[in-house]
Design an enzyme around this catalytic site. Structure first.
Site, mmCIF file in Angstrom:
data_model
loop_
_atom_site.group_PDB
_atom_site.id
_atom_site.type_symbol
_atom_site.label_atom_id
_atom_site.label_comp_id
_atom_site.label_asym_id
_atom_site.label_seq_id
_atom_site.Cartn_x
_atom_site.Cartn_y
_atom_site.Cartn_z
ATOM 1 N N CYS A 2 0.845 -1.187 0.000
ATOM 2 C CA CYS A 2 0.000 0.000 0.000
ATOM 3 C C CYS A 2 0.890 1.249 0.000
ATOM 4 C CB CYS A 2 -0.940 0.099 1.191
ATOM 5 S SG CYS A 2 -2.102 -1.256 1.290
ATOM 6 N N ARG A 27 3.863 -0.301 -4.789
ATOM 7 C CA ARG A 27 3.649 -0.827 -3.437
ATOM 8 C C ARG A 27 2.336 -1.593 -3.306
ATOM 9 N NH1 ARG A 27 7.005 1.823 0.226
ATOM 10 N NH2 ARG A 27 5.671 1.041 1.866
ATOM 11 N N TRP A 75 -2.896 -2.757 -1.623
ATOM 12 C CA TRP A 75 -2.594 -4.176 -1.762
ATOM 13 C C TRP A 75 -3.426 -4.852 -0.690
ATOM 14 C CZ3 TRP A 75 -0.449 -8.190 1.178
ATOM 15 C CH2 TRP A 75 -0.041 -9.317 0.445
ATOM 16 N N ASN A 101 -1.660 2.331 5.703
ATOM 17 C CA ASN A 101 -0.797 1.252 5.238
ATOM 18 C C ASN A 101 -0.375 0.465 6.471
ATOM 19 O OD1 ASN A 101 1.163 -0.365 4.031
ATOM 20 N ND2 ASN A 101 2.742 1.226 4.146
ATOM 21 N N GLY A 102 -0.687 -0.826 6.494
ATOM 22 C CA GLY A 102 -0.348 -1.647 7.653
ATOM 23 C C GLY A 102 -1.532 -2.537 7.995
ATOM 24 N N GLU A 484 17.452 -17.980 -7.411
ATOM 25 C CA GLU A 484 17.053 -16.620 -7.765
ATOM 26 C C GLU A 484 16.502 -16.565 -9.199
ATOM 27 O OE1 GLU A 484 16.434 -13.989 -6.290
ATOM 28 O OE2 GLU A 484 16.720 -12.329 -7.675
ATOM 29 N N LYS A 488 12.742 -15.324 -10.142
ATOM 30 C CA LYS A 488 12.460 -14.244 -11.095
ATOM 31 C C LYS A 488 11.445 -14.705 -12.138
ATOM 32 C CE LYS A 488 13.703 -11.633 -9.319
ATOM 33 N NZ LYS A 488 14.461 -11.191 -8.172
ATOM 34 N N GLU A 491 7.848 -15.107 -10.527
ATOM 35 C CA GLU A 491 7.098 -13.957 -10.036
ATOM 36 C C GLU A 491 6.634 -13.016 -11.129
ATOM 37 O OE1 GLU A 491 9.216 -11.215 -7.466
ATOM 38 O OE2 GLU A 491 11.106 -11.797 -8.344
ATOM 39 N N HIS A 507 17.677 -37.065 -6.772
ATOM 40 C CA HIS A 507 16.984 -37.574 -5.585
ATOM 41 C C HIS A 507 15.475 -37.339 -5.657
ATOM 42 C CE1 HIS A 507 20.741 -38.567 -3.674
ATOM 43 N NE2 HIS A 507 21.190 -37.354 -3.978
ATOM 44 N N LYS A 606 5.826 -4.353 -3.966
ATOM 45 C CA LYS A 606 7.170 -4.112 -3.451
ATOM 46 C C LYS A 606 7.056 -3.818 -1.960
ATOM 47 C CE LYS A 606 11.414 -3.221 -5.128
ATOM 48 N NZ LYS A 606 12.084 -4.351 -5.793
HETATM 49 C C1 F6R Z 1 11.785 -10.824 -5.428
HETATM 50 C C2 F6R Z 1 11.589 -9.820 -4.416
HETATM 51 C C3 F6R Z 1 11.255 -10.261 -3.027
HETATM 52 C C4 F6R Z 1 12.070 -9.444 -2.024
HETATM 53 C C5 F6R Z 1 11.641 -9.773 -0.585
HETATM 54 C C6 F6R Z 1 12.472 -9.034 0.430
HETATM 55 O O1 F6R Z 1 12.129 -10.270 -6.645
HETATM 56 O O2 F6R Z 1 11.692 -8.658 -4.664
HETATM 57 O O3 F6R Z 1 11.466 -11.621 -2.860
HETATM 58 O O4 F6R Z 1 13.414 -9.709 -2.212
HETATM 59 O O5 F6R Z 1 10.293 -9.434 -0.412
HETATM 60 O O6 F6R Z 1 12.385 -7.662 0.251
HETATM 61 P P1 F6R Z 1 13.418 -6.663 0.905
HETATM 62 O O7 F6R Z 1 14.725 -6.909 0.256
HETATM 63 O O8 F6R Z 1 12.869 -5.308 0.601
HETATM 64 O O9 F6R Z 1 13.449 -6.974 2.360
#
Ligand code: F6R
Length: 611
Positions: A2, A27, A75, A101-102, A484, A488, A491, A507, A606
């Site tokens: 949010c 966000r 969100w 937000n929260g 990783e 990527k 997501e 395995h 994010k």
């Molecule tokens: C993946 C991604 C998330 C963040 C995770 C931690 O691309 O962005 O997996 O890495 O939510 O976020 P931070 O680094 O902001 O604590």
């Protein structure tokens, strides 16, 4: 999660709020809304399900007046995305409007109490409980700020809020606990925002609100108190961000821009921190913890998602370069375990946003147990940055694409520098140290080279984009790179992908491999190369389609894999910094070819500030 923005000043508020919401949209983006106040003419609320652009369209038909307002991009946590659940929310009298937000954890109790007082709720949200409580207290006391204070003392959970009241047409109120919030100080104007990107075009002077603080903004200036009414002196900081950094600059998506920024961001991360000739690392942010770093006998690293993958790379770096036993934990697990912290344990939390709720909770848990906790954080002034004992900033600028890219490589670079520093204090000779540091300094140029694979990766993405199940394999320090790469792809392209240590395939997961299944194998030339070549043979025998990421000039894999992506050679321990580049590009192109909104993937946002 949010984004909230508030404005009080002389500019027409609608445009300020919309521009701010566009910048905060990463966000959260399932619904959006604004509320403005036009003198004593009442509160104007507009809310829509969907994106900020949908709200903008709505406002073109039905604009809102005024120079004071609040806005929100959501969100969803409590209540599905709907107009009625979108913020701003009003109290029963319609005099107060609030964005939040929260999470208000005791919203049920508050709701039951207020319903018992005859108050009818309209939405399914936890936020409405807060605004209704403030409204209820205001009705009784007639004191707006005191009602906000009392309500905030009564709620459990986290909040960043902005609030306006019809009876106070020249006042904007903001408060925070556990969710980020800053106040921007412009000329005859104030802004409130979840992060700096929404206000940077108005001002770079900001006050980061602390947990439990309430800011009252208006013509009389800025007043900050605690929820117990204790006055707080505002500490003004300079926002470390430019407008240029948050614009697309000709790229189609922020994610692609951020992938391409990596040579430069890596230079910024290392600038002034490495002296290869002298064989020294200088991490200014850690000087206050020199003793703890020198004496550490065990490292405990925590993070979430991509940051956790960086921590896993860190484990290899610290054990190989510093010979310090290292454990890596998901922050979300660590916070509820009873982690063993002894005198020799040094903890490190890694977070791009510096606001991730699980990472913050893990940090607090480790501090409670007496650990010294260092931070590897990108966002300056963020909660994690402030609560750690000392730390190193990534210096990569704002990361706006929801999928983390440039923060990942910078996190690895910081961990590598710290590992070298710790190694030098222990067993690394000056020339060994100089060798690793010289190689680190050469990495940005190698990343530049690796980016030249873009066209080849695009072709590959075109061939593979219709496949719904992928495997990613790696060994040693490139095992986290495989994780990783898979994350990527999942997501942003919604393709199912699993990352594994290559030897684990036999395995169980090998049962998944059938004709044409893409298997991305991260196999730079290192001491395990022969082993991973055997794994490739096993995949080929089952007709899987091998995409190998290897070191330039590795002719052996050319004949074995269906596609070979060659990255420049570097020290094996630093190879994740280059092997990860083609995997970022591969995920990006698959998502784009599938027509997804790369920067705003479904269900994600994010900065995960909820548990
Ligand atoms: C993946 C991604 C998330 C963040 C995770 C931690 O691309 O962005 O997996 O890495 O939510 O976020 P931070 O680094 O902001 O604590």
């Amino acid at each position: 999660m949010c984004g909230i923005i508030g404005y009080i000043g002389r500019k027409p508020v609608e445009r300020v709020l919309l521009t701010g919401l566009h910048r905060l949209e990463y966000r959260g983006y399932d619904s959006a809304g604004v509320a403005t106040l036009n003198g004593s003419g009442g509160i104007h609320v507009r809310r829509v399900v969907g994106r900020v652009r949908d709200l903008e369209r709505h406002l073109q038909q039905d604009p809102v007046p005024g120079t004071l307002g609040i806005a929100h991009t959501r969100w969803a946590t409590h209540g599905r995305p709907s107009e009625i659940n979108a913020h701003p929310h009003l109290d029963a009298s319609g005099r107060l409007a609030l964005v939040h937000n929260g999470i208000i954890e005791n919203h049920d109790t508050i709701r039951t109490f207020l319903e018992g007082q005859g108050i009818t709720f309209r939405s399914e949200t936890d936020t409405e409980a807060l605004v209704q409580l403030i409204g209820f207290l205001y009705e009784q006391t007639g004191d707006l700020v005191e009602s906000v204070r009392r309500a905030l003392r009564d709620v459990d959970g986290t909040y960043g809020i902005a609030l306006l009241c019809r009876d106070a047409p020249e006042t904007l109120i903001a408060a925070r606990r556990g969710s980020p919030l800053l106040v921007g100080i412009g000329e005859d104007e104030y802004l409130v925002s979840s992060d700096g990107s929404a206000i940077i075009e108005h001002t770079s002077q900001v006050v980061y609100l602390q947990d439990g603080e309430i800011a009252v903004l208006g013509p009389a200036g800025l007043t900050i108190t605690t929820t117990d009414a204790v006055p707080v002196e505002a500490e003004v900081s300079e926002l470390e961000m430019t407008l240029e950094q948050i614009e697309l600059a000709g790229f189609e998506h922020h994610m692609l821009k951020e992938i391409y920024e990596q040579p430069e961001t890596l230079r910024d991360t290392m600038r002034g921190r490495i002296d290869a000739r002298e064989g020294r690392v200088k991490l200014g942010g850690l000087v206050t913890c020199e003793r703890e770093i020198a004496r550490a006998r065990r490292l405990l690293l925590a993070g979430c998602g991509t940051a956790w993958h960086a921590a896993l790379v860190g484990e290899y770096l610290f054990e190989e370069l510093a010979r310090v036993p290292t454990e890596v934990e998901y922050a979300s697990e660590l916070r509820y375990r009873n982690p063993i912290i002894d005198e020799g344990t040094l903890a490190l939390v890694i977070s791009q946003s510096g606001e991730t709720a699980d990472t913050l909770a893990a940090l607090r848990e480790m501090k409670t147990k007496g650990a010294t906790v260092l931070g590897v954080v990108n966002v300056v002034g963020s909660t994690i940055a402030r609560e750690t004992d000392a730390g190193v900033y990534l210096r990569v600028g704002p990361e706006i694409g929801v999928a983390s890219t440039k923060a990942f490589t910078a996190q690895i670079a910081v961990l590598a520098m710290l590992a070298v520093d710790m190694g030098r204090r222990r067993h690394l000779s000056p020339w060994q140290t100089a060798e690793v540091l010289a190689e680190l300094e050469a990495i940005p140029e190698k990343v530049e080279q690796a980016l030249k694979l873009d066209e080849q990766v695009q072709d590959l993405a075109r061939q593979l984009v219709d496949r719904d199940n992928w495997l990613y394999l790696g060994r040693g320090v490139n095992y986290p790179v495989a994780l990783e790469g898979a994350l990527k792809l999942k997501e942003i392209s919604y393709i199912h992908a699993e990352g594994l240590p290559a030897a684990e395939m036999k395995h169980g997961p090998i049962a998944l491999i059938d004709k044409g299944m893409p298997v991305v194998v991260v196999a730079p030339r290192d001491h395990m190369h022969d082993k991973i070549v055997s794994n490739i043979e096993e995949i080929r025998s089952r007709q899987g389609r091998v995409i190998a990421v290897t070191t330039e000039g590795d002719t052996r894999l050319r004949g074995l894999a269906d596609a070979v992506l060659e990255v420049p050679a570097t020290l094996p321990i630093l190879s994740p910094l280059v092997t990860t580049i083609p995997l970022q590009l591969l995920a990006y192109h698959c998502a784009r070819l599938r027509g997804h909104d790369v920067d705003k993937p479904r269900n994600l946002a994010k900065s995960v500030t909820v548990e």
